[in-house]
Design a protein around this motif. Structure first.
Motif, PDB file in Angstrom:
ATOM      1  N   GLU A 127      34.510  67.506 -38.636  1.00  0.00           N
ATOM      2  CA  GLU A 127      34.300  68.095 -39.960  1.00  0.00           C
ATOM      3  C   GLU A 127      32.924  68.758 -40.030  1.00  0.00           C
ATOM      4  OE1 GLU A 127      34.089  66.800 -44.704  1.00  0.00           O
ATOM      5  OE2 GLU A 127      34.559  65.305 -43.158  1.00  0.00           O
ATOM      6  N   PHE A 128      31.912  68.064 -39.522  1.00  0.00           N
ATOM      7  CA  PHE A 128      30.566  68.635 -39.492  1.00  0.00           C
ATOM      8  C   PHE A 128      30.541  69.901 -38.649  1.00  0.00           C
ATOM      9  CE2 PHE A 128      26.707  69.130 -36.945  1.00  0.00           C
ATOM     10  CZ  PHE A 128      25.807  69.446 -37.945  1.00  0.00           C
ATOM     11  N   SER A 154      32.883  72.050 -38.123  1.00  0.00           N
ATOM     12  CA  SER A 154      33.478  73.144 -38.891  1.00  0.00           C
ATOM     13  C   SER A 154      32.481  73.713 -39.889  1.00  0.00           C
ATOM     14  CB  SER A 154      34.730  72.646 -39.621  1.00  0.00           C
ATOM     15  OG  SER A 154      35.279  73.663 -40.429  1.00  0.00           O
ATOM     16  N   HIS A 155      31.756  72.839 -40.582  1.00  0.00           N
ATOM     17  CA  HIS A 155      30.760  73.298 -41.551  1.00  0.00           C
ATOM     18  C   HIS A 155      29.586  73.999 -40.853  1.00  0.00           C
ATOM     19  CE1 HIS A 155      32.802  71.591 -44.892  1.00  0.00           C
ATOM     20  NE2 HIS A 155      32.568  70.325 -44.579  1.00  0.00           N
ATOM     21  N   SER A 176      29.895  77.618 -40.515  1.00  0.00           N
ATOM     22  CA  SER A 176      29.842  78.417 -41.736  1.00  0.00           C
ATOM     23  C   SER A 176      28.418  78.937 -41.949  1.00  0.00           C
ATOM     24  CB  SER A 176      30.271  77.565 -42.936  1.00  0.00           C
ATOM     25  OG  SER A 176      29.242  76.638 -43.268  1.00  0.00           O
ATOM     26  N   MET A 215      26.557  77.855 -44.332  1.00  0.00           N
ATOM     27  CA  MET A 215      25.797  76.841 -45.050  1.00  0.00           C
ATOM     28  C   MET A 215      24.612  76.348 -44.232  1.00  0.00           C
ATOM     29  SD  MET A 215      28.542  74.379 -47.028  1.00  0.00           S
ATOM     30  CE  MET A 215      29.621  74.077 -45.633  1.00  0.00           C
ATOM     31  N   GLU A 266      22.941  72.047 -47.210  1.00  0.00           N
ATOM     32  CA  GLU A 266      24.161  72.322 -47.972  1.00  0.00           C
ATOM     33  C   GLU A 266      25.357  71.592 -47.357  1.00  0.00           C
ATOM     34  OE1 GLU A 266      23.054  76.779 -49.678  1.00  0.00           O
ATOM     35  OE2 GLU A 266      24.030  76.561 -47.725  1.00  0.00           O
ATOM     36  N   VAL A 267      25.382  71.493 -46.026  1.00  0.00           N
ATOM     37  CA  VAL A 267      26.455  70.741 -45.361  1.00  0.00           C
ATOM     38  C   VAL A 267      26.403  69.273 -45.784  1.00  0.00           C
ATOM     39  CG1 VAL A 267      27.316  69.903 -43.142  1.00  0.00           C
ATOM     40  CG2 VAL A 267      26.598  72.299 -43.369  1.00  0.00           C
ATOM     41  N   GLU A 325      27.979  69.016 -49.126  1.00  0.00           N
ATOM     42  CA  GLU A 325      29.422  69.219 -49.043  1.00  0.00           C
ATOM     43  C   GLU A 325      30.131  67.966 -48.522  1.00  0.00           C
ATOM     44  OE1 GLU A 325      33.070  71.247 -49.294  1.00  0.00           O
ATOM     45  OE2 GLU A 325      31.102  71.798 -50.079  1.00  0.00           O
ATOM     46  N   MET A 326      29.497  67.267 -47.595  1.00  0.00           N
ATOM     47  CA  MET A 326      30.107  66.082 -46.991  1.00  0.00           C
ATOM     48  C   MET A 326      29.696  64.788 -47.701  1.00  0.00           C
ATOM     49  SD  MET A 326      29.825  67.019 -42.880  1.00  0.00           S
ATOM     50  CE  MET A 326      30.743  65.539 -42.402  1.00  0.00           C
ATOM     51  N   TYR A 344      37.387  76.270 -34.501  1.00  0.00           N
ATOM     52  CA  TYR A 344      37.040  77.023 -35.709  1.00  0.00           C
ATOM     53  C   TYR A 344      37.599  78.426 -35.551  1.00  0.00           C
ATOM     54  CZ  TYR A 344      34.388  79.254 -39.443  1.00  0.00           C
ATOM     55  OH  TYR A 344      34.035  79.949 -40.571  1.00  0.00           O
TER      56      TYR A 344
END
Length: 210
Positions: free
Chosen positions: A154-155, A157-158, A161, A163, A167-168, A171-172, A208
């Motif tokens: 998940e990290f 993927s962020h 981005s 971000m 910001e990540v 989001e998490m 990704y």
């Protein structure tokens, strides 16, 4: 048949020097040299034959490298492009990659590595620095993915981005310190040293989608 290349760089002396270097490689031919991305857009809009590769500076007047990549992604998504720049801003380079750029080179690169980068993009689709290439070879990607936790994926993927790490974390719903831990863990597991390395690794291995 020689592979065709377009050089896009507003520093004329550098562009001509690069042209001279490419002439020493028997498998490549420079078909055009442009000063900015708008000239590339005009070239494509006039219906000229697509080159095999576009060598693209990032900071340019009129239309810069990122704007050019965004245009190419929308209109010619299959066009291969490689950033060649003095810029080492991770966020800017990641934006280039997310918009279809197949890798990036710093202008102080050694000629042998430059040739390797050209061949890599044309043959395998992407250019990786030594750190990313080595990570992909050792043990194969499947073995590495099995070592990643769901939260690390998940990290990752962020991280691909736009971000920031802060910001990540938001989001998490994690602390910045925990995010730093995920980042360092992935650096170690994937054997890369930068966020750019993470992004290239993730895109190449379909973790990704650009």
């Amino acid at each position: 048949m020689k592979k065709t290349i377009i050089i896009v760089d507003d520093h004329i002396l550098f562009a001509k020097s690069l042209h001279g270097l490419l002439k020493t490689y028997e498998d490549f031919e420079v078909v055009e040299i442009f000063k900015n991305g708008q000239e590339v857009v005009d070239y494509f809009n006039f219906g000229h034959t697509q080159p095999d590769l576009v060598l693209l500076d990032i900071k340019m007047p009129v239309k810069d490298g990122l704007e050019t990549m965004m245009w190419l992604k929308e209109n010619y998504p299959e066009q291969k492009a490689l950033a060649l720049t003095m810029e080492h801003d991770e966020n800017y380079i990641i934006k280039m990659i997310r918009n279809g750029c197949r890798g990036y080179l710093l202008k102080d690169i050694e000629p042998d590595e430059f040739l390797y980068a050209l061949q890599s993009v044309l043959n395998s689709g992407y250019y990786y620095s030594d750190e990313v290439s080595e990570a992909m070879i050792k043990g194969g990607p499947g073995k590495k993915f099995r070592n990643l936790t769901p939260r690390e994926l998940e990290f990752l993927s962020h991280a691909c981005s736009e971000m920031t790490y802060k910001e990540v974390a938001g989001e998490m719903n994690l602390s910045p310190k925990t995010i730093d831990g995920y980042r360092e863990s992935l650096f170690e597991k994937l054997e890369v040293k930068s966020r750019i390395g993470l992004v290239l690794f993730a895109i190449k291995n379909d973790l990704y989608q650009v």
